[in-house]
Write an enzyme that holds these catalytic residues in place. Structure first.
Site, PDB file in Angstrom:
ATOM      1  N   GLU A   1       0.816  -1.223   0.000  1.00  0.00           N
ATOM      2  CA  GLU A   1       0.000   0.000   0.000  1.00  0.00           C
ATOM      3  C   GLU A   1       0.850   1.273   0.000  1.00  0.00           C
ATOM      4  O   GLU A   1       0.515   2.249  -0.660  1.00  0.00           O
ATOM      5  CB  GLU A   1      -0.906  -0.023   1.240  1.00  0.00           C
ATOM      6  CG  GLU A   1      -2.011   1.004   1.210  1.00  0.00           C
ATOM      7  CD  GLU A   1      -3.011   0.760   2.336  1.00  0.00           C
ATOM      8  OE1 GLU A   1      -3.590  -0.348   2.387  1.00  0.00           O
ATOM      9  OE2 GLU A   1      -3.203   1.664   3.163  1.00  0.00           O
ATOM     10  N   ASP A   2       1.938   1.272   0.725  1.00  0.00           N
ATOM     11  CA  ASP A   2       2.673   2.525   0.975  1.00  0.00           C
ATOM     12  C   ASP A   2       4.064   2.605   0.350  1.00  0.00           C
ATOM     13  O   ASP A   2       4.733   3.630   0.500  1.00  0.00           O
ATOM     14  CB  ASP A   2       2.827   2.743   2.490  1.00  0.00           C
ATOM     15  CG  ASP A   2       1.492   2.986   3.173  1.00  0.00           C
ATOM     16  OD1 ASP A   2       0.545   3.382   2.482  1.00  0.00           O
ATOM     17  OD2 ASP A   2       1.401   2.768   4.390  1.00  0.00           O
TER      18      ASP A   2
HETATM   19  P1  NDP Z   1      -6.029   8.111   6.875  1.00  0.00           P
HETATM   20  O1  NDP Z   1      -6.850   6.906   6.967  1.00  0.00           O
HETATM   21  O2  NDP Z   1      -5.162   8.265   5.715  1.00  0.00           O
HETATM   22  O3  NDP Z   1      -5.090   8.359   8.139  1.00  0.00           O
HETATM   23  C1  NDP Z   1      -5.091   7.447   9.153  1.00  0.00           C
HETATM   24  C2  NDP Z   1      -4.040   6.411   8.871  1.00  0.00           C
HETATM   25  O4  NDP Z   1      -2.757   7.018   8.970  1.00  0.00           O
HETATM   26  C3  NDP Z   1      -4.025   5.313   9.885  1.00  0.00           C
HETATM   27  O5  NDP Z   1      -4.961   4.317   9.543  1.00  0.00           O
HETATM   28  C4  NDP Z   1      -2.602   4.818   9.777  1.00  0.00           C
HETATM   29  O6  NDP Z   1      -2.578   3.946   8.660  1.00  0.00           O
HETATM   30  C5  NDP Z   1      -1.813   6.065   9.420  1.00  0.00           C
HETATM   31  N1  NDP Z   1      -1.072   6.749  10.477  1.00  0.00           N
HETATM   32  C6  NDP Z   1       0.135   7.354  10.300  1.00  0.00           C
HETATM   33  N2  NDP Z   1       0.540   7.965  11.395  1.00  0.00           N
HETATM   34  C7  NDP Z   1      -0.386   7.735  12.339  1.00  0.00           C
HETATM   35  C8  NDP Z   1      -0.469   8.116  13.713  1.00  0.00           C
HETATM   36  N3  NDP Z   1       0.455   8.866  14.307  1.00  0.00           N
HETATM   37  N4  NDP Z   1      -1.567   7.719  14.399  1.00  0.00           N
HETATM   38  C9  NDP Z   1      -2.504   6.965  13.796  1.00  0.00           C
HETATM   39  N5  NDP Z   1      -2.486   6.582  12.493  1.00  0.00           N
HETATM   40  C10 NDP Z   1      -1.414   6.965  11.760  1.00  0.00           C
HETATM   41  O7  NDP Z   1      -6.982   9.274   7.101  1.00  0.00           O
HETATM   42  P2  NDP Z   1      -7.533  10.101   5.920  1.00  0.00           P
HETATM   43  O8  NDP Z   1      -6.628  11.245   5.721  1.00  0.00           O
HETATM   44  O9  NDP Z   1      -7.783   9.177   4.814  1.00  0.00           O
HETATM   45  O10 NDP Z   1      -8.905  10.548   6.431  1.00  0.00           O
HETATM   46  C11 NDP Z   1      -9.881   9.600   6.571  1.00  0.00           C
HETATM   47  C12 NDP Z   1     -11.242  10.171   6.677  1.00  0.00           C
HETATM   48  O11 NDP Z   1     -11.197  11.362   7.435  1.00  0.00           O
HETATM   49  C13 NDP Z   1     -11.825  10.536   5.331  1.00  0.00           C
HETATM   50  O12 NDP Z   1     -12.718   9.520   4.931  1.00  0.00           O
HETATM   51  C14 NDP Z   1     -12.548  11.855   5.581  1.00  0.00           C
HETATM   52  O13 NDP Z   1     -13.955  11.662   5.543  1.00  0.00           O
HETATM   53  C15 NDP Z   1     -12.187  12.214   6.960  1.00  0.00           C
HETATM   54  N6  NDP Z   1     -11.665  13.561   7.038  1.00  0.00           N
HETATM   55  C16 NDP Z   1     -12.020  14.303   8.093  1.00  0.00           C
HETATM   56  C17 NDP Z   1     -11.563  15.574   8.239  1.00  0.00           C
HETATM   57  C18 NDP Z   1     -11.965  16.336   9.440  1.00  0.00           C
HETATM   58  O14 NDP Z   1     -11.439  17.408   9.663  1.00  0.00           O
HETATM   59  N7  NDP Z   1     -12.873  15.832  10.273  1.00  0.00           N
HETATM   60  C19 NDP Z   1     -10.672  16.195   7.256  1.00  0.00           C
HETATM   61  C20 NDP Z   1     -10.316  15.289   6.188  1.00  0.00           C
HETATM   62  C21 NDP Z   1     -10.805  14.043   6.103  1.00  0.00           C
HETATM   63  P3  NDP Z   1      -1.489   2.784   8.409  1.00  0.00           P
HETATM   64  O15 NDP Z   1      -1.732   1.682   9.361  1.00  0.00           O
HETATM   65  O16 NDP Z   1      -1.766   2.397   6.992  1.00  0.00           O
HETATM   66  O17 NDP Z   1      -0.173   3.452   8.605  1.00  0.00           O
END
Ligand code: NDP
Ligand code: ZN
Length: 176
Positions: A64-65
């Site tokens: 994925e990354d």
């Molecule tokens: P992501 O799913 O891309 O971000 C979360 C992922 O980042 C985790 O699942 C993890 O994935 C990884 N990660 C890396 N660093 C950390 C950390 N320190 N702590 C936890 N996780 C970490 O989020 P998105 O940017 O895709 O946003 C998802 C949803 O948020 C969208 O569907 C949208 O609707 C919503 N959103 C909300 C906003 C708001 O302000 N409320 C603004 C923008 C979006 P891994 O295990 O793969 O590393």
């Protein structure tokens, strides 16, 4: 090749593939800390000894990354480990919201091995969301993340009670 040998090769492979990546926290921690944390949860906290699951956990974000291919994982670690990684890999060509919806939809159809990796991934990400949260995320977004993670995990309950209890403990830390 014995199990310890395979596990060390998976650590080495993942460390190399993620070498230029960082987590989203304030300190921009090295990305490899996250796959290693999954194996700590699986083996040390939940007693999962299946070496293919532990290798897949170390490799779970490589396709994925990073530029890692399925073929590369098959050649290095065999078809079973590669297939577990593929199961927990999102289709990055889809919009974020669709990817999140599909994780919920696909969770019940995952193999047991993929469910264990998925549980460990969500446990680690919820813990990070509290201990070292993404620097730019406000409270509402972190809360949304907790609820989405629970939606995914609620779809695969009955797979591993100990991991599910660890997930529930992590979820209980949802910021208020
Ligand atoms: P992501 O799913 O891309 O971000 C979360 C992922 O980042 C985790 O699942 C993890 O994935 C990884 N990660 C890396 N660093 C950390 C950390 N320190 N702590 C936890 N996780 C970490 O989020 P998105 O940017 O895709 O946003 C998802 C949803 O948020 C969208 O569907 C949208 O609707 C919503 N959103 C909300 C906003 C708001 O302000 N409320 C603004 C923008 C979006 P891994 O295990 O793969 O590393
Ligand atoms: Zn992950």
């Amino acid at each position: 090749m014995d199990d310890v040998h395979r596990l060390i090769r998976a650590i080495d492979f993942a460390a190399f593939k993620h070498r230029n990546q960082r987590r989203k926290d304030e300190e921009a921690s090295p990305y490899i800390n996250h796959p290693i944390a999954l194996t700590q949860v699986l083996k040390v906290e939940a007693g999962v000894s299946d070496i293919d699951v532990l290798c897949a956990a170390l490799l779970h974000d490589t396709i994925e990354d990073t530029e890692t291919t399925v073929e590369e994982l098959v050649a290095e670690f065999g078809a079973h480990v590669a297939s577990i990684v593929v199961e927990v890999t999102d289709d990055t060509s889809l919009p974020k919201a669709e990817r999140k919806r599909l994780q919920v939809e696909h969770a019940p159809t995952l193999t047991r091995e993929a469910k264990l990796v998925k549980l460990a991934d969500k446990i680690c990400n919820l813990r990070d969301m509290v201990d070292a949260p993404p620097a730019k995320w406000d409270l509402a977004r972190r809360q949304e993340y907790f609820d989405w993670a629970k939606e995914v995990i609620d779809q695969l309950r009955g797979s591993h009670p100990r991991l599910e209890a660890l997930f529930d403990q992590a979820y209980a830390g949802k910021p208020a």
